[in-house]
Write an enzyme that holds these catalytic residues in place. Structure first.
Site, PDB file in Angstrom:
ATOM      1  N   CYS A 125      14.428  44.415 -19.116  1.00 41.59           N
ATOM      2  CA  CYS A 125      15.388  45.075 -19.991  1.00 41.59           C
ATOM      3  C   CYS A 125      14.600  46.050 -20.865  1.00 41.59           C
ATOM      4  CB  CYS A 125      16.076  44.014 -20.850  1.00 41.59           C
ATOM      5  SG  CYS A 125      16.837  44.676 -22.341  1.00 41.59           S
ATOM      6  N   TYR A 182      -5.997   8.964   7.034  1.00 40.02           N
ATOM      7  CA  TYR A 182      -6.230   7.592   6.578  1.00 40.02           C
ATOM      8  C   TYR A 182      -5.643   6.645   7.600  1.00 40.02           C
ATOM      9  CZ  TYR A 182      -7.869   9.389   2.189  1.00 40.02           C
ATOM     10  OH  TYR A 182      -8.601  10.037   1.250  1.00 40.02           O
ATOM     11  N   LYS A 191      11.038   2.487  -0.282  1.00 35.42           N
ATOM     12  CA  LYS A 191      10.987   3.933  -0.516  1.00 35.42           C
ATOM     13  C   LYS A 191      11.029   4.322  -1.996  1.00 35.42           C
ATOM     14  CE  LYS A 191      11.752   6.651   2.474  1.00 35.42           C
ATOM     15  NZ  LYS A 191      11.666   7.263   3.782  1.00 35.42           N
ATOM     16  N   CYS A 251      20.950  45.218 -18.530  1.00 38.47           N
ATOM     17  CA  CYS A 251      20.633  43.925 -19.129  1.00 38.47           C
ATOM     18  C   CYS A 251      21.935  43.157 -19.381  1.00 38.47           C
ATOM     19  CB  CYS A 251      19.891  44.130 -20.444  1.00 38.47           C
ATOM     20  SG  CYS A 251      19.693  42.606 -21.391  1.00 38.47           S
ATOM     21  N   CYS A 279      17.334  44.245 -28.205  1.00 40.41           N
ATOM     22  CA  CYS A 279      18.087  43.342 -27.329  1.00 40.41           C
ATOM     23  C   CYS A 279      18.080  41.954 -27.966  1.00 40.41           C
ATOM     24  CB  CYS A 279      17.454  43.281 -25.937  1.00 40.41           C
ATOM     25  SG  CYS A 279      18.162  41.992 -24.892  1.00 40.41           S
ATOM     26  N   LYS A 309       2.825   4.444   0.996  1.00 41.90           N
ATOM     27  CA  LYS A 309       3.386   4.988   2.230  1.00 41.90           C
ATOM     28  C   LYS A 309       3.094   6.478   2.200  1.00 41.90           C
ATOM     29  CE  LYS A 309       7.493   4.953   5.173  1.00 41.90           C
ATOM     30  NZ  LYS A 309       7.300   6.290   5.691  1.00 41.90           N
ATOM     31  N   ASP A 343       3.043  10.262   3.204  1.00 47.37           N
ATOM     32  CA  ASP A 343       4.046  11.108   3.835  1.00 47.37           C
ATOM     33  C   ASP A 343       3.369  12.206   4.649  1.00 47.37           C
ATOM     34  OD1 ASP A 343       6.457  12.048   4.587  1.00 47.37           O
ATOM     35  OD2 ASP A 343       6.976  12.942   2.650  1.00 47.37           O
ATOM     36  N   GLU A 365       0.831  -1.212   0.000  1.00 49.34           N
ATOM     37  CA  GLU A 365       0.000   0.000   0.000  1.00 49.34           C
ATOM     38  C   GLU A 365       0.856   1.249   0.000  1.00 49.34           C
ATOM     39  OE1 GLU A 365      -2.163  -1.102   3.448  1.00 49.34           O
ATOM     40  OE2 GLU A 365      -0.789  -0.116   4.824  1.00 49.34           O
ATOM     41  N   CYS A 419      22.252  42.937 -23.548  1.00 51.89           N
ATOM     42  CA  CYS A 419      22.464  44.085 -24.435  1.00 51.89           C
ATOM     43  C   CYS A 419      22.968  45.327 -23.692  1.00 51.89           C
ATOM     44  CB  CYS A 419      21.174  44.412 -25.193  1.00 51.89           C
ATOM     45  SG  CYS A 419      19.894  45.123 -24.149  1.00 51.89           S
TER      46      CYS A 419
HETATM   47  S1  IVH Z   1       2.345   0.661   9.049  1.00 49.70           S
HETATM   48  C1  IVH Z   1       4.394  -1.659  12.216  1.00 49.70           C
HETATM   49  N1  IVH Z   1       1.399   1.664   6.821  1.00 49.70           N
HETATM   50  O1  IVH Z   1       5.582   5.211   7.950  1.00 49.70           O
HETATM   51  C2  IVH Z   1       3.768  -0.944  11.091  1.00 49.70           C
HETATM   52  N2  IVH Z   1       2.908   2.972   8.099  1.00 49.70           N
HETATM   53  O2  IVH Z   1       8.358   4.434   8.624  1.00 49.70           O
HETATM   54  C3  IVH Z   1       3.738   0.507  11.337  1.00 49.70           C
HETATM   55  N3  IVH Z   1       3.349   5.199   7.154  1.00 49.70           N
HETATM   56  O3  IVH Z   1       5.365   5.513  11.428  1.00 49.70           O
HETATM   57  C4  IVH Z   1       3.347   1.379  10.271  1.00 49.70           C
HETATM   58  N4  IVH Z   1       2.040   4.999   5.415  1.00 49.70           N
HETATM   59  O4  IVH Z   1       3.988   7.114   9.933  1.00 49.70           O
HETATM   60  C5  IVH Z   1       2.207   1.862   7.872  1.00 49.70           C
HETATM   61  N5  IVH Z   1       0.454   2.460   4.849  1.00 49.70           N
HETATM   62  C6  IVH Z   1       1.251   2.650   5.905  1.00 49.70           C
HETATM   63  C7  IVH Z   1       1.968   3.840   6.101  1.00 49.70           C
HETATM   64  C8  IVH Z   1       2.795   3.974   7.208  1.00 49.70           C
HETATM   65  C9  IVH Z   1       2.863   5.794   6.061  1.00 49.70           C
HETATM   66  C10 IVH Z   1       4.329   5.829   8.061  1.00 49.70           C
HETATM   67  C11 IVH Z   1       3.963   5.760   9.509  1.00 49.70           C
HETATM   68  C12 IVH Z   1       5.079   5.014  10.161  1.00 49.70           C
HETATM   69  C13 IVH Z   1       6.190   5.220   9.206  1.00 49.70           C
HETATM   70  C14 IVH Z   1       7.206   4.114   9.322  1.00 49.70           C
END
Ligand code: IVH
Length: 672
Positions: free
Chosen positions: A428, A227, A316, A410, A434, A117, A119, A115, A413
């Site tokens: 300019c 989420y 990542k 400028c 120019c 990650k 930020d 899924e 020119c």
């Molecule tokens: S699961 C033990 N799922 O990433 C599992 N974390 O580097 C714990 N994060 O502290 C986290 N999206 O802030 C999980 N789909 C996701 C995530 C997620 C972002 C963040 C979260 C966590 C950090 C870990």
């Protein structure tokens, strides 16, 4: 109304408003109008005012924020929040997969949940008897800060759980991420810039800053989202990570729909590629993909090392922010004479692309960020936007540096530069005398979306200007074979190709010609609007301000700019010369008889036979409006290879989809 009646009505209103919130914020599918919603809210507020004991902590009125607190209280958790180990490549992913298999003692493929990650900012929430009771930041994992009032303001977070598959549990602990959408981040920063407040470096910082405010009434004004992605304890009947998402969703908690179950590491790798492609258009910032062993019993078996689970990793994405050094600041002169300061950077990889320049826009921007040559800066590339300098890292500034200013003359020119009242740019004053302005103007004039002279690149234009062969756009059409052949690196073949390209370009459409003139505020779209509305250059030339303003989409600024441009005798002469040099223009077909008038089309995926821009142009010539996203109003979607989210959306909404072949066939037919 007596107290008992009021209590009943409060319950009714709470229910209605909660339902409305959920449909609006989680499903983008409102069940009532905004005024109706406001009316219900006001009624509830009124009743709670009259009977304060009816004001529950989970009342929707409590989302507006509470008066400031003096500090954030600490919260200590029973179940610490873990962090994830990172991997950066397919190889490292396969290594993780091998380790998991080895620890589990089998060699069959492992089922993973993969899924996005997100930020943002990790939070921990407690629901007691279905009511949101406590929310905290991650802190050091064990101890975080109590941000309950701030979290209450997040509209998509239910203050009370729905009963799902089963009844609402007595106590539920869920974890997830609080986020600010990319577009809201841009809006928030723009607003802060206007009010002179410091801007946030990225959406994550903005979300974090908003959540940790002592005054939750300010948090309430920030459009935060949340989420959930984890339940850190056992739940009867929840056997997999996928189950836990389904379970949370059934309780009304927002979960990401983009979580998928993959069989084995190779499927995970493929999903990583998909998510990476989704990244740009995803409404929130993603910094990678989280890969979790799906089965809870296997998670338990795998356990954890220090503060990270052995059953999950963060895979990542390439970073979108990096540090580098400003080696120099130069100013480039554009078509309108504006001097744009550009930072020359020590080349650095950002989000998979090498970045060596960043625009600094104008003097105000330089002053605000106080960027100086030699500074170490944080640069950022988000989505398809041009890289920008987020901020200077002042600790690393070299002694003896001084603020940087755009030059008084400028750089090309030598004419004096001037900043007019109300103009953000310093320009300019050399005009077309120019060489930089002339070359930029010509480059624009012959560019693909304007007169489209094939083979006339930047280097050639620079040479033509330098040798004095071209001083005005009309000179381009007076070039002959002999002159061209005499240029550096110009073979007979290329010279004759260019003569042919000039012939082809001479006969052109009115819209492209208008666009090519480079009138300020008249972009490609506006040029088309003007061509359609007036039908000839003469009609535009003689149009009064009122006539210009009567055209839909033409505002006062645009109208004034058009009038001023055509009133300039130099420009009038330039147009006459162009016609004398053989330019002829086709007026656009009348709007009504274009076959795709009034239709909205969305292009997605990769086209192979014609580029996306060309496809867009064709569609617009046929009268269609080409939109960026699919909605119920979309007439049809053209899906090239590797089409993703937009195609799914089209299918979901039942919008007609055609592939590239069908699209080409349709165009051929329409063009007759
Ligand atoms: S699961 C033990 N799922 O990433 C599992 N974390 O580097 C714990 N994060 O502290 C986290 N999206 O802030 C999980 N789909 C996701 C995530 C997620 C972002 C963040 C979260 C966590 C950090 C870990």
């Amino acid at each position: 109304m007596n107290r008992a009646e009021a209590a009943r009505r409060v319950r009714e209103l709470t229910e209605l408003i909660n339902q409305a919130n959920q449909r609006y914020y989680q499903h983008d599918d409102p069940i009532m109008s905004d005024p109706e919603y406001d009316r219900l809210m006001r009624e509830l507020e009124g009743l709670e005012e009259k009977y304060p004991d009816l004001r529950a902590s989970d009342s929707p009125t409590q989302r507006v924020g509470a008066p400031p607190v003096s500090g954030l209280a600490r919260v200590t958790r029973e179940l610490p929040m873990l962090s994830l180990a990172n991997v950066f490549s397919e190889e490292e992913l396969l290594e993780f997969d091998r380790r998991v298999k080895k620890l589990l003692g089998g060699d069959g493929e492992v089922e993973y949940a993969a899924e996005p990650k997100l930020d943002g900012l990790a939070v921990d929430l407690i629901y007691e008897n279905g009511v949101f009771a406590l929310g905290s930041t991650r802190g050091d994992g064990v101890t975080g800060e109590d941000i309950t009032p701030n979290l209450r303001t997040i509209r998509s977070l239910p203050l009370r759980l729905r009963s799902g598959v089963d009844a609402v549990p007595e106590r539920l602990n869920v974890r997830g991420e609080v986020l600010l959408a990319k577009k809201d981040f841009v809006l928030l920063n723009r607003e802060r810039e206007e009010t002179g407040e410091p801007v946030f470096a990225n959406p994550r910082n903005a979300a974090a800053g908003s959540l940790r405010l002592l005054d939750s009434r300010i948090t309430a004004k920030r459009p935060l989202s949340i989420y959930l992605y984890e339940i850190p304890h056992e739940v009867p009947g929840v056997l997999t990570h996928a189950d836990s998402l389904t379970y949370m969703a059934s309780l009304g908690l927002p979960v990401l729909p983009e979580s998928v179950v993959c069989m084995g590491a190779l499927e995970v790798q493929r999903r990583h590629g998909e998510l990476l492609r989704l990244r740009e258009e995803f409404p929130f910032e993603l910094d990678g993909m989280v890969v979790k062993v799906n089965r809870k019993n296997l998670q338990a078996e795998l356990g954890q090392v220090s503060r990270s689970p052995r059953w999950a990793i963060a895979y990542k994405f390439p970073a979108q922010e990096e540090e580098t050094v400003v080696e120099d600041i130069i100013s480039s002169v554009g078509r309108t004479g504006a001097l744009t300061p550009v930072a020359v950077l020590r080349p650095v990889q950002v989000g998979g692309v090498t970045v060596s320049r960043a625009t600094l826009h104008n003097q105000d921007e330089i002053d605000r960020k106080d960027v100086r040559p030699g500074d170490t800066v944080l640069i950022r590339r988000a989505g398809d936007v041009i890289p920008e300098i987020v901020k200077v890292l002042p600790e690393q500034r070299k002694p003896g540096s001084a603020p940087w200013r755009l030059p008084d003359r400028c750089p090309v020119c030598g004419s004096p530069t001037l900043r007019e009242e109300g103009d953000a740019a310093i320009r300019c004053t050399g005009g077309v005398s120019c060489p930089a302005q002339l070359a930029e103007g010509l480059r624009h004039f012959v560019s693909k979306d304007a007169m489209d002279v094939e083979g006339m690149g930047d280097k050639l234009i620079a040479q033509l200007v330098e040798k004095g062969l071209v001083r005005t756009p009309a000179d381009i059409f007076r070039l002959d074979f002999e002159q061209l052949r005499g240029l550096d690196r110009m073979a007979d073949k290329s010279a004759s190709n260019l003569v042919a390209a000039l012939d082809k370009s001479r006969r052109n459409t009115l819209a492209r010609f208008i666009y090519g003139l480079g009138v300020r505020h008249v972009g490609e779209h506006m040029a088309k609007v003007l061509a359609r509305a007036f039908g000839s250059i003469e009609a535009i030339q003689s149009a009064t301000l009122e006539q210009l303003l009567s055209v839909h989409e033409v505002g006062p600024e645009v109208a004034a700019s058009i009038r001023a441009w055509f009133d300039d005798p130099n420009h009038q002469r330039m147009i006459q010369e162009l016609f004398a040099a053989g330019v002829t223009l086709d007026a656009p077909r009348a709007a009504a008889d274009r076959p795709l008038s009034g239709k909205t089309v969305v292009l997605t995926g990769t086209m192979t036979a014609m580029g996306r821009n060309e496809a867009k142009q064709k569609l617009e010539e046929l009268g269609a409006h080409v939109a960026a996203s699919v909605s119920k109003k979309t007439t049809f979607v053209v899906a090239g290879e590797d089409a993703g989210g937009k195609l799914d959306k089209a299918r979901e909404l039942g919008v007609r989809v055609m592939n590239e072949q069908e699209f080409l066939a349709m165009i051929r037919e329409m063009e007759g």
